[in-house]
Design a protein around this motif. Sequence first.
Motif, PDB file in Angstrom:
ATOM      1  N   LEU A 190       0.824  -1.203   0.000  1.00  0.00           N
ATOM      2  CA  LEU A 190       0.000   0.000   0.000  1.00  0.00           C
ATOM      3  C   LEU A 190       0.860   1.257   0.000  1.00  0.00           C
ATOM      4  CD1 LEU A 190      -2.677   1.447   0.031  1.00  0.00           C
ATOM      5  CD2 LEU A 190      -2.792   1.124   2.509  1.00  0.00           C
ATOM      6  N   GLY A 191       1.903   1.274   0.821  1.00  0.00           N
ATOM      7  CA  GLY A 191       2.784   2.437   0.858  1.00  0.00           C
ATOM      8  C   GLY A 191       3.450   2.702  -0.481  1.00  0.00           C
ATOM      9  N   THR A 192       3.899   1.631  -1.146  1.00  0.00           N
ATOM     10  CA  THR A 192       4.528   1.765  -2.468  1.00  0.00           C
ATOM     11  C   THR A 192       3.529   2.256  -3.504  1.00  0.00           C
ATOM     12  OG1 THR A 192       6.100  -0.008  -1.960  1.00  0.00           O
ATOM     13  CG2 THR A 192       5.761   0.505  -4.283  1.00  0.00           C
ATOM     14  N   ILE A 193       2.296   1.755  -3.443  1.00  0.00           N
ATOM     15  CA  ILE A 193       1.253   2.193  -4.372  1.00  0.00           C
ATOM     16  C   ILE A 193       0.972   3.683  -4.194  1.00  0.00           C
ATOM     17  CG2 ILE A 193      -1.221   2.002  -4.880  1.00  0.00           C
ATOM     18  CD1 ILE A 193      -0.919  -1.041  -4.221  1.00  0.00           C
ATOM     19  N   ILE A 194       0.902   4.136  -2.954  1.00  0.00           N
ATOM     20  CA  ILE A 194       0.672   5.562  -2.683  1.00  0.00           C
ATOM     21  C   ILE A 194       1.799   6.401  -3.287  1.00  0.00           C
ATOM     22  CG2 ILE A 194       0.664   7.308  -0.845  1.00  0.00           C
ATOM     23  CD1 ILE A 194      -0.841   5.192   0.886  1.00  0.00           C
ATOM     24  N   ARG A 195       3.022   5.961  -3.090  1.00  0.00           N
ATOM     25  CA  ARG A 195       4.184   6.691  -3.618  1.00  0.00           C
ATOM     26  C   ARG A 195       4.136   6.773  -5.145  1.00  0.00           C
ATOM     27  NH1 ARG A 195      10.419   4.886  -2.256  1.00  0.00           N
ATOM     28  NH2 ARG A 195      11.475   6.736  -3.087  1.00  0.00           N
ATOM     29  N   SER A 196       3.802   5.647  -5.796  1.00  0.00           N
ATOM     30  CA  SER A 196       3.710   5.625  -7.257  1.00  0.00           C
ATOM     31  C   SER A 196       2.556   6.493  -7.748  1.00  0.00           C
ATOM     32  CB  SER A 196       3.534   4.190  -7.760  1.00  0.00           C
ATOM     33  OG  SER A 196       4.684   3.416  -7.518  1.00  0.00           O
ATOM     34  N   ALA A 197       1.445   6.481  -7.024  1.00  0.00           N
ATOM     35  CA  ALA A 197       0.284   7.279  -7.426  1.00  0.00           C
ATOM     36  C   ALA A 197       0.639   8.768  -7.484  1.00  0.00           C
ATOM     37  CB  ALA A 197      -0.875   7.040  -6.467  1.00  0.00           C
ATOM     38  N   VAL A 198       1.362   9.239  -6.492  1.00  0.00           N
ATOM     39  CA  VAL A 198       1.782  10.647  -6.488  1.00  0.00           C
ATOM     40  C   VAL A 198       2.740  10.912  -7.650  1.00  0.00           C
ATOM     41  CG1 VAL A 198       2.979  12.457  -5.191  1.00  0.00           C
ATOM     42  CG2 VAL A 198       1.421  10.886  -4.003  1.00  0.00           C
ATOM     43  N   ALA A 199       3.647   9.970  -7.897  1.00  0.00           N
ATOM     44  CA  ALA A 199       4.624  10.136  -8.977  1.00  0.00           C
ATOM     45  C   ALA A 199       3.953  10.238 -10.341  1.00  0.00           C
ATOM     46  CB  ALA A 199       5.609   8.960  -8.970  1.00  0.00           C
ATOM     47  N   PHE A 200       2.839   9.514 -10.526  1.00  0.00           N
ATOM     48  CA  PHE A 200       2.195   9.453 -11.836  1.00  0.00           C
ATOM     49  C   PHE A 200       0.836  10.172 -11.878  1.00  0.00           C
ATOM     50  CE2 PHE A 200       4.803   5.414 -11.707  1.00  0.00           C
ATOM     51  CZ  PHE A 200       5.872   5.971 -12.400  1.00  0.00           C
ATOM     52  N   ASN A 201       0.682  11.142 -10.982  1.00  0.00           N
ATOM     53  CA  ASN A 201      -0.466  12.076 -11.014  1.00  0.00           C
ATOM     54  C   ASN A 201      -1.831  11.421 -10.855  1.00  0.00           C
ATOM     55  OD1 ASN A 201       1.052  14.380 -11.139  1.00  0.00           O
ATOM     56  ND2 ASN A 201       0.764  14.734 -13.324  1.00  0.00           N
ATOM     57  N   PHE A 202      -1.918  10.339 -10.107  1.00  0.00           N
ATOM     58  CA  PHE A 202      -3.223   9.820  -9.714  1.00  0.00           C
ATOM     59  C   PHE A 202      -3.586  10.533  -8.422  1.00  0.00           C
ATOM     60  CE2 PHE A 202      -2.935   6.919 -13.040  1.00  0.00           C
ATOM     61  CZ  PHE A 202      -4.055   6.096 -13.090  1.00  0.00           C
TER      62      PHE A 202
END
Length: 239
Positions: free
Chosen positions: A109-121
């Motif tokens: 979940l933490g990694t998904i949150i980090r990626s979401a911010v990186a890719f503008n979700f």
Amino acid sequence: MKITSIKNPKVIFWAKLKMKKYRDIEHLFIVESEHLVAEALKKGIVKEIITTEDIEYCVPTYNVSIDIMKRISTLTTPSKIMAVCEFLMPDDIKGNILILDHIQDPGNLGTIIRSAVAFNFETIIVSEDTVDFYNDKVIRSSEGMIFNINLIKDNLLSIIPMLKEKGYKIYGTDVKNGKNIKEIKNNKCAFIIGSEGKGICIEVKELCDDFIYINMSKKCESLNAAVASSIIMYEVFNR
């Protein structure tokens, strides 16, 4: 203010915040490390700071011993600084959305949150049985990005129809069937990722408008939930 005893009521209270049931009651959680505290301060949700250093901050600051930090910390080697933070308030739903169904691993979940911010979700919606946002491993794995995204926990069977009313097209993930992610052209999309063990539950799957898959070698049956989420968000970001 200086605190020296591990039996101090404040210390006992802080230590209880390691448990989800107390976090939910108090609507408070703790972050550890200078980086995470700095991110929380920028967000404006810090209620108190706990530190071993003789420094005053712009919020109530408590100077404590190493033993007290060990009592509060979830780390083997505690940080020199922690912050007691108020829960993040959900915002209006906007932008592309990632929906998580029964994700249990806090690191994922933490990694998904980090990626979401990186890719503008801008929004992540999770099922009620998904791991707690304020689990210490979730916060650390997000590298502070948890403070830069709209997080919503809700009943997916209720909120997905609401998204459809707002014009979102709902895409489920399927390792065998569906469209290639590169074919998706809609501007308002919500992508559902299921748990590695069970995938998307049947009831949620029935609400999907269409399905996508990630093209990969036949030698591999499936991807880690965080990896799959990151690839999907990257492809959408770069289309």
